[in-house]
Every structure is written in C-alpha cells, then in structure tokens.
Design a protein around this motif. Structure first.
Motif, PDB file in Angstrom:
ATOM      1  N   SER A  21     -15.941  -4.436  -6.623  1.00  0.00           N
ATOM      2  CA  SER A  21     -15.639  -3.262  -6.843  1.00  0.00           C
ATOM      3  C   SER A  21     -14.647  -2.461  -5.752  1.00  0.00           C
ATOM      4  N   LYS A  22     -14.418  -1.390  -5.725  1.00  0.00           N
ATOM      5  CA  LYS A  22     -13.795  -0.678  -4.641  1.00  0.00           C
ATOM      6  C   LYS A  22     -14.564   0.046  -3.637  1.00  0.00           C
ATOM      7  N   GLU A  23     -16.077  -0.154  -3.904  1.00  0.00           N
ATOM      8  CA  GLU A  23     -16.909   0.587  -3.009  1.00  0.00           C
ATOM      9  C   GLU A  23     -16.738  -0.066  -1.594  1.00  0.00           C
ATOM     10  N   PRO A  24     -16.538   0.691  -0.517  1.00  0.00           N
ATOM     11  CA  PRO A  24     -16.143   0.150   0.987  1.00  0.00           C
ATOM     12  C   PRO A  24     -17.446  -0.542   1.405  1.00  0.00           C
ATOM     13  N   VAL A  25     -17.263  -1.512   2.245  1.00  0.00           N
ATOM     14  CA  VAL A  25     -18.199  -2.396   2.748  1.00  0.00           C
ATOM     15  C   VAL A  25     -18.052  -2.187   4.423  1.00  0.00           C
ATOM     16  N   ILE A  26     -16.959  -2.333   4.803  1.00  0.00           N
ATOM     17  CA  ILE A  26     -16.868  -1.907   6.357  1.00  0.00           C
ATOM     18  C   ILE A  26     -15.361  -1.147   6.172  1.00  0.00           C
ATOM     19  N   SER A  27     -15.043  -0.582   7.492  1.00  0.00           N
ATOM     20  CA  SER A  27     -14.035   0.124   7.730  1.00  0.00           C
ATOM     21  C   SER A  27     -12.849  -0.604   7.764  1.00  0.00           C
ATOM     22  N   ASP A  28     -11.692   0.148   7.184  1.00  0.00           N
ATOM     23  CA  ASP A  28     -10.476  -0.468   7.277  1.00  0.00           C
ATOM     24  C   ASP A  28      -9.798  -1.040   8.534  1.00  0.00           C
ATOM     25  N   GLU A  29     -10.374  -0.513   9.586  1.00  0.00           N
ATOM     26  CA  GLU A  29      -9.870  -0.995  10.923  1.00  0.00           C
ATOM     27  C   GLU A  29     -10.680  -2.203  11.448  1.00  0.00           C
ATOM     28  N   GLU A  33      -9.054  -5.948  12.239  1.00  0.00           N
ATOM     29  CA  GLU A  33      -9.535  -6.832  13.140  1.00  0.00           C
ATOM     30  C   GLU A  33      -9.645  -8.151  12.827  1.00  0.00           C
ATOM     31  N   ILE A  34     -10.197  -8.387  11.742  1.00  0.00           N
ATOM     32  CA  ILE A  34     -10.749  -9.734  11.200  1.00  0.00           C
ATOM     33  C   ILE A  34      -9.520 -10.514  10.987  1.00  0.00           C
ATOM     34  N   VAL A  35      -8.324  -9.839  10.399  1.00  0.00           N
ATOM     35  CA  VAL A  35      -7.335 -10.548  10.220  1.00  0.00           C
ATOM     36  C   VAL A  35      -6.467 -10.807  11.220  1.00  0.00           C
ATOM     37  N   ASN A  36      -6.339  -9.775  12.189  1.00  0.00           N
ATOM     38  CA  ASN A  36      -5.755  -9.993  13.518  1.00  0.00           C
ATOM     39  C   ASN A  36      -6.125 -11.290  14.167  1.00  0.00           C
ATOM     40  N   HIS A  37      -7.571 -11.205  14.389  1.00  0.00           N
ATOM     41  CA  HIS A  37      -8.211 -12.343  14.922  1.00  0.00           C
ATOM     42  C   HIS A  37      -8.089 -13.757  14.327  1.00  0.00           C
ATOM     43  N   ALA A  38      -8.010 -13.933  12.891  1.00  0.00           N
ATOM     44  CA  ALA A  38      -7.941 -15.163  12.483  1.00  0.00           C
ATOM     45  C   ALA A  38      -6.325 -15.483  12.777  1.00  0.00           C
ATOM     46  N   VAL A  39      -5.522 -14.362  12.411  1.00  0.00           N
ATOM     47  CA  VAL A  39      -4.116 -14.914  12.481  1.00  0.00           C
ATOM     48  C   VAL A  39      -3.547 -15.241  13.918  1.00  0.00           C
ATOM     49  N   LYS A  40      -4.320 -14.672  14.824  1.00  0.00           N
ATOM     50  CA  LYS A  40      -4.011 -15.037  16.430  1.00  0.00           C
ATOM     51  C   LYS A  40      -4.511 -16.337  16.899  1.00  0.00           C
ATOM     52  N   TYR A  41      -5.882 -16.921  16.037  1.00  0.00           N
ATOM     53  CA  TYR A  41      -6.345 -18.043  16.616  1.00  0.00           C
ATOM     54  C   TYR A  41      -6.325 -19.338  16.013  1.00  0.00           C
ATOM     55  N   VAL A  42      -6.068 -19.092  14.473  1.00  0.00           N
ATOM     56  CA  VAL A  42      -6.121 -20.187  13.716  1.00  0.00           C
ATOM     57  C   VAL A  42      -4.742 -20.881  14.282  1.00  0.00           C
ATOM     58  N   PRO A  43      -5.068 -22.328  14.138  1.00  0.00           N
ATOM     59  CA  PRO A  43      -3.989 -23.189  14.683  1.00  0.00           C
ATOM     60  C   PRO A  43      -2.704 -23.311  13.900  1.00  0.00           C
ATOM     61  N   SER A  90     -10.154  -7.159 -13.436  1.00  0.00           N
ATOM     62  CA  SER A  90     -10.991  -7.644 -12.397  1.00  0.00           C
ATOM     63  C   SER A  90     -10.490  -7.762 -10.896  1.00  0.00           C
ATOM     64  N   PHE A  91      -9.405  -8.107 -10.564  1.00  0.00           N
ATOM     65  CA  PHE A  91      -8.788  -8.039  -9.412  1.00  0.00           C
ATOM     66  C   PHE A  91      -8.583  -6.614  -8.720  1.00  0.00           C
ATOM     67  N   ASN A  92      -7.751  -5.995  -9.767  1.00  0.00           N
ATOM     68  CA  ASN A  92      -7.546  -4.641  -9.538  1.00  0.00           C
ATOM     69  C   ASN A  92      -8.764  -3.797  -9.261  1.00  0.00           C
ATOM     70  N   ALA A  93     -10.101  -4.237  -9.673  1.00  0.00           N
ATOM     71  CA  ALA A  93     -11.219  -3.267  -9.465  1.00  0.00           C
ATOM     72  C   ALA A  93     -11.618  -3.536  -8.003  1.00  0.00           C
ATOM     73  N   GLY A  94     -10.886  -4.466  -7.253  1.00  0.00           N
ATOM     74  CA  GLY A  94     -11.383  -4.785  -5.896  1.00  0.00           C
ATOM     75  C   GLY A  94     -11.062  -3.682  -4.725  1.00  0.00           C
ATOM     76  N   TYR A  95     -11.463  -3.658  -3.671  1.00  0.00           N
ATOM     77  CA  TYR A  95     -11.032  -2.820  -2.635  1.00  0.00           C
ATOM     78  C   TYR A  95      -9.652  -3.186  -1.849  1.00  0.00           C
ATOM     79  N   GLY A  96      -9.279  -4.283  -2.034  1.00  0.00           N
ATOM     80  CA  GLY A  96      -7.934  -4.587  -1.335  1.00  0.00           C
ATOM     81  C   GLY A  96      -7.425  -6.204  -1.719  1.00  0.00           C
TER      82      GLY A  96
END
Length: 202
Positions: A21-29, A33-43, A90-96
């Motif tokens: 669903s589109k209900e927020p779980v954590i902030s967009d920020e 942060e999660i994506v930035n960290h993964a992109v930076k550190y995944v080999p 079902s995919f469109n129903a998500g948050y992002g």
C-alpha cells in the motif's frame, strides 16, 4: 541482539511481497539514505561503480506503472489483459519504485581498456547489480516495507529514459515496487535440500 543475528534475520525475512500500500513506513529521506548507502558500498569489479539508481515516489511512481500498463496493452490481447491489469494495479498501489540501471559507457570503456577481460565485464556488471538489488531489497524490508523485483525491461526502457531525461548509456535492469505490506508472505516456501546445493571439501 548481535549484529550478526540481525544480519541473518534480515536475509531470512526478505521475501517477495505483492500486496503493498501507499501508507508511509519511513521518511522519504530515510529511503534515500538506504539507497545511497547501498550504492556507495556494494562492490563492483575493478571498483567500476557502474550502478545507477532512480527512486520514484508519488506521481513519478504512478507514472512508471501507467507507462508499463500502456506498453503491455499494445502486446497482450484485450480479452486476456485482466490479470495483467491486476498485476499493474498491485505495483501501482505501492509507495514507490526503485529502478536499477547499469551505465554501459563505463562497461564499454573497461572492455576497451582491458580487452583480455572484455567478455567478462558485462557479466561482472550484472553480478554487481544483483548484489545491489538484493541489498536494497533486504534493507527496505528491514525497515518495514514489502517489495518485489520486476523485469519489464527492455519493453519500457526508451520511454523511461525519455520521461525522466536519463542518459542513453543507462541500461535498465530491474524495477522494485515497494510499500507497506498488506499481506503476509507464504509461510510454506519450499527449499531444495541444502546438502544438494552446498559441498564442503576439506
């Protein structure tokens, strides 16, 4: 709880979740942060850092699945489209959605620079992307989102690049819709015998 236990739990709990669903779980920020960290550190091979990621939220998330729906309508017979529409909804129903790309200009540059490894660089690029997809997927689920991995590329590639003005050298590899889970994962997931899949040689 130790860090090691938390890591193992995260691996075990990561599942494909299609009810979101589109209900927020954590902030967009925090998502960024999660994506930035993964992109930076995944080999990546040769530290090539070929991964490129686009996070689609709000109307941009909706636009992606509208594009995909319209593309598939031109391919799937109308009388068979109901199940496809249900999946798109079902995919469109998500948050992002997280879009995963590889910058092929870097891959091709490495092929030219190291011709003896030329055939391997596209393979290594895919391996690195797979690690990144898994890392972000697991991290989002650890934060309380549900997600799944989709592959409507290359059908939507050109319109995605045009819509969001992305470089032509970016190759779309996967789409990850995510949102707050509205269903529980199937508890009866089957596993092949581990002894058939792992060998220890001493």
């Amino acid at each position: 709880m130790t860090l090691t236990t938390t890591f193992y739990d995260a691996i075990e709990n990561r599942r494909s979740i299609y009810g979101i669903s589109k209900e927020p779980v954590i902030s967009d920020e925090r998502i960024q942060e999660i994506v930035n960290h993964a992109v930076k550190y995944v080999p990546s091979a040769f530290n090539s850092q070929t991964a490129r990621v686009v996070i689609l939220l709000g109307d941009n998330h909706t636009k992606l699945w509208d594009i995909t729906t319209q593309t598939l309508k031109g391919m799937v017979p109308e009388d068979q489209f109901a199940s496809t529409q249900e999946k798109m909804d079902s995919f469109n129903a998500g948050y992002g959605t997280v879009l995963f790309f590889e910058d092929m200009s870097i891959v091709e540059g490495l092929q030219a620079q190291f011709p003896s490894y030329a055939d391997n660089f596209p393979v290594w690029s895919l391996q690195s992307s797979g690690m990144l997809q898994y890392t972000i997927w697991t991290a989002l689920e650890s934060e309380g989102f549900g997600a799944s991995l989709q592959h409507y590329n290359p059908l939507i590639d050109e319109e995605v690049k045009t819509t969001w003005n992305l470089p032509t050298s970016w190759k779309l590899l996967a789409q990850m819709p995510f949102g707050k889970p509205t269903v529980e994962p199937n508890p009866n997931k089957e596993f092949e015998p581990i002894e058939d899949r792992v060998k220890v040689l001493k």
